[in-house]
Design an enzyme around this catalytic site. Structure first.
Site, PDB file in Angstrom:
ATOM      1  N   MET A 161      18.013 -32.404 -22.506  1.00  0.00           N
ATOM      2  CA  MET A 161      16.737 -31.712 -22.346  1.00  0.00           C
ATOM      3  C   MET A 161      16.291 -30.993 -23.626  1.00  0.00           C
ATOM      4  O   MET A 161      15.720 -29.896 -23.564  1.00  0.00           O
ATOM      5  CB  MET A 161      16.832 -30.721 -21.186  1.00  0.00           C
ATOM      6  CG  MET A 161      17.196 -31.376 -19.857  1.00  0.00           C
ATOM      7  SD  MET A 161      16.093 -32.721 -19.396  1.00  0.00           S
ATOM      8  CE  MET A 161      14.667 -31.789 -18.898  1.00  0.00           C
TER       9      MET A 161
ATOM     10  N   SER B 206      24.787 -38.050 -14.337  1.00  0.00           N
ATOM     11  CA  SER B 206      24.956 -39.250 -13.510  1.00  0.00           C
ATOM     12  C   SER B 206      24.668 -40.523 -14.305  1.00  0.00           C
ATOM     13  O   SER B 206      25.267 -41.573 -14.040  1.00  0.00           O
ATOM     14  CB  SER B 206      24.098 -39.179 -12.250  1.00  0.00           C
ATOM     15  OG  SER B 206      22.735 -39.309 -12.537  1.00  0.00           O
ATOM     16  N   ASN B 207      23.772 -40.456 -15.269  1.00  0.00           N
ATOM     17  CA  ASN B 207      23.549 -41.631 -16.120  1.00  0.00           C
ATOM     18  C   ASN B 207      24.756 -41.887 -17.027  1.00  0.00           C
ATOM     19  O   ASN B 207      25.120 -43.047 -17.267  1.00  0.00           O
ATOM     20  CB  ASN B 207      22.265 -41.463 -16.942  1.00  0.00           C
ATOM     21  CG  ASN B 207      21.026 -41.800 -16.146  1.00  0.00           C
ATOM     22  OD1 ASN B 207      20.766 -42.964 -15.851  1.00  0.00           O
ATOM     23  ND2 ASN B 207      20.259 -40.787 -15.749  1.00  0.00           N
TER      24      ASN B 207
ATOM     25  N   ASP C 278       8.757 -39.030 -25.721  1.00  0.00           N
ATOM     26  CA  ASP C 278       8.754 -40.191 -24.808  1.00  0.00           C
ATOM     27  C   ASP C 278       7.740 -41.249 -25.239  1.00  0.00           C
ATOM     28  O   ASP C 278       7.107 -41.902 -24.388  1.00  0.00           O
ATOM     29  CB  ASP C 278       8.493 -39.733 -23.362  1.00  0.00           C
ATOM     30  CG  ASP C 278       9.526 -38.729 -22.880  1.00  0.00           C
ATOM     31  OD1 ASP C 278      10.704 -38.874 -23.234  1.00  0.00           O
ATOM     32  OD2 ASP C 278       9.141 -37.785 -22.163  1.00  0.00           O
TER      33      ASP C 278
ATOM     34  N   HIS D 202      14.002 -42.193 -19.180  1.00  0.00           N
ATOM     35  CA  HIS D 202      12.971 -41.265 -18.713  1.00  0.00           C
ATOM     36  C   HIS D 202      12.532 -41.668 -17.305  1.00  0.00           C
ATOM     37  O   HIS D 202      12.291 -42.853 -17.041  1.00  0.00           O
ATOM     38  CB  HIS D 202      11.764 -41.304 -19.666  1.00  0.00           C
ATOM     39  CG  HIS D 202      10.683 -40.343 -19.258  1.00  0.00           C
ATOM     40  ND1 HIS D 202      10.775 -38.990 -19.505  1.00  0.00           N
ATOM     41  CD2 HIS D 202       9.514 -40.541 -18.599  1.00  0.00           C
ATOM     42  CE1 HIS D 202       9.694 -38.394 -19.018  1.00  0.00           C
ATOM     43  NE2 HIS D 202       8.914 -39.304 -18.461  1.00  0.00           N
TER      44      HIS D 202
ATOM     45  N   GLY E  10       7.832 -38.707 -31.475  1.00  0.00           N
ATOM     46  CA  GLY E  10       7.011 -38.159 -30.400  1.00  0.00           C
ATOM     47  C   GLY E  10       7.846 -37.863 -29.163  1.00  0.00           C
ATOM     48  O   GLY E  10       9.064 -38.086 -29.144  1.00  0.00           O
TER      49      GLY E  10
ATOM     50  N   ASN F 281      16.571 -43.393 -25.033  1.00  0.00           N
ATOM     51  CA  ASN F 281      16.330 -42.371 -24.010  1.00  0.00           C
ATOM     52  C   ASN F 281      16.060 -43.034 -22.665  1.00  0.00           C
ATOM     53  O   ASN F 281      15.490 -44.129 -22.606  1.00  0.00           O
ATOM     54  CB  ASN F 281      15.130 -41.507 -24.406  1.00  0.00           C
ATOM     55  CG  ASN F 281      14.882 -40.363 -23.439  1.00  0.00           C
ATOM     56  OD1 ASN F 281      15.823 -39.698 -23.001  1.00  0.00           O
ATOM     57  ND2 ASN F 281      13.629 -40.123 -23.095  1.00  0.00           N
TER      58      ASN F 281
HETATM   59  C1  GRF Z   1      17.368 -38.243 -15.259  1.00  0.00           C
HETATM   60  O1  GRF Z   1      16.374 -38.315 -14.277  1.00  0.00           O
HETATM   61  C2  GRF Z   1      16.806 -38.657 -16.592  1.00  0.00           C
HETATM   62  O2  GRF Z   1      15.879 -39.678 -16.517  1.00  0.00           O
HETATM   63  C3  GRF Z   1      16.132 -37.390 -17.047  1.00  0.00           C
HETATM   64  O3  GRF Z   1      17.009 -36.362 -16.647  1.00  0.00           O
HETATM   65  C4  GRF Z   1      17.772 -36.802 -15.531  1.00  0.00           C
HETATM   66  C5  GRF Z   1      19.209 -36.682 -15.909  1.00  0.00           C
HETATM   67  O4  GRF Z   1      20.079 -36.978 -14.850  1.00  0.00           O
HETATM   68  N1  GRF Z   1      15.865 -37.450 -18.456  1.00  0.00           N
HETATM   69  P1  GRF Z   1      21.625 -37.110 -15.120  1.00  0.00           P
HETATM   70  O5  GRF Z   1      22.056 -35.857 -15.902  1.00  0.00           O
HETATM   71  O6  GRF Z   1      21.882 -38.360 -15.897  1.00  0.00           O
HETATM   72  O7  GRF Z   1      22.260 -37.130 -13.762  1.00  0.00           O
END
Ligand code: GRF
Length: 203
Positions: A91, A14-15, A146, A110, A144, A108
């Site tokens: 991930m 979604s991002n 985050d 987070h 590191g 990133n």
């Molecule tokens: C988001 O909450 C991001 O902050 C975290 O993993 C999630 C990914 O969501 N690292 P999407 O795949 O972008 O929908």
């Protein structure tokens, strides 16, 4: 400056979609040169394909260690013309192999107000700790987890009765805004560090 992006994903994307939408409607001067997923068949890959963006699946399981996996990603990203890397729900922990290939250009998103609640299940960590405000952070990636320099943050309230799901949904809305906001500021040279989007209205 047009940003040449490589977006790394592991799932929903979604991002990534927020970036693609912002590019499509002119809010972000960028081109997604390549989307790399470490998992096949995920929704984020379909989102990229629907936008006509090249994709590549590289499974970390096919490599003996993190460094060789990152070397394979660099070998895909660099020839695609990528200048900036966005970890958008990716991930995997990245190594210096990737960071050295894109120095100070790996970003990133987070789902917490760092430095609180780094690592996995940030929203559950926030609920367990009982904080009244949480949010999201966009930061440069260092070696590191985050820990890199913060580029921007947005806050949301934690409400009575929140579950991990409801808090995650509230934060996610702000993630999409913040990520586009920071990338846009980088592209226009207006990144005044750190930037805050402010706290979502409590009413
Ligand atoms: C988001 O909450 C991001 O902050 C975290 O993993 C999630 C990914 O969501 N690292 P999407 O795949 O972008 O929908």
């Amino acid at each position: 400056m047009t940003l040449d992006l490589g977006v790394l994903i592991s799932g929903r994307g979604s991002n990534l979609q927020a970036i693609l939408d912002a590019i499509a409607d002119g809010r972000l001067d960028a081109t997604v040169r390549l989307v790399v997923s470490n998992k096949p068949g995920v929704l984020g890959l379909a989102r990229a394909e629907a936008a006509g963006v090249p994709t590549k699946v590289l499974s970390h399981k096919d490599y003996p260690d993190r460094a060789s996996f990152d070397a394979a990603m660099v070998a895909a990203l660099a020839p695609a013309g990528v200048q900036w890397i966005v970890l958008a729900g990716f991930m995997r922990i990245v190594t210096n192999v990737l960071l050295d290939a894109f120095p100070s250009r790996v970003i990133n998103i987070h789902p917490s107000l760092l430095p609180s609640f780094p690592g996995v299940s940030a929203q559950a960590q926030a609920l367990a700790r009982g904080v009244g405000i949480s949010g999201c952070t966009v930061h440069l990636v260092d070696s590191g987890t985050d820990t890199g320099p913060i580029l921007g943050q947005a806050a949301v309230p934690v409400l009575a009765g929140d579950t991990e799901e409801t808090l995650s949904e509230r934060i996610l809305v702000r993630e999409h805004q913040l990520l586009v906001h920071v990338l846009s500021a980088i592209s226009t040279g207006n990144l005044d560090l750190p930037m805050a989007l402010g706290v979502e209205s409590l009413s």
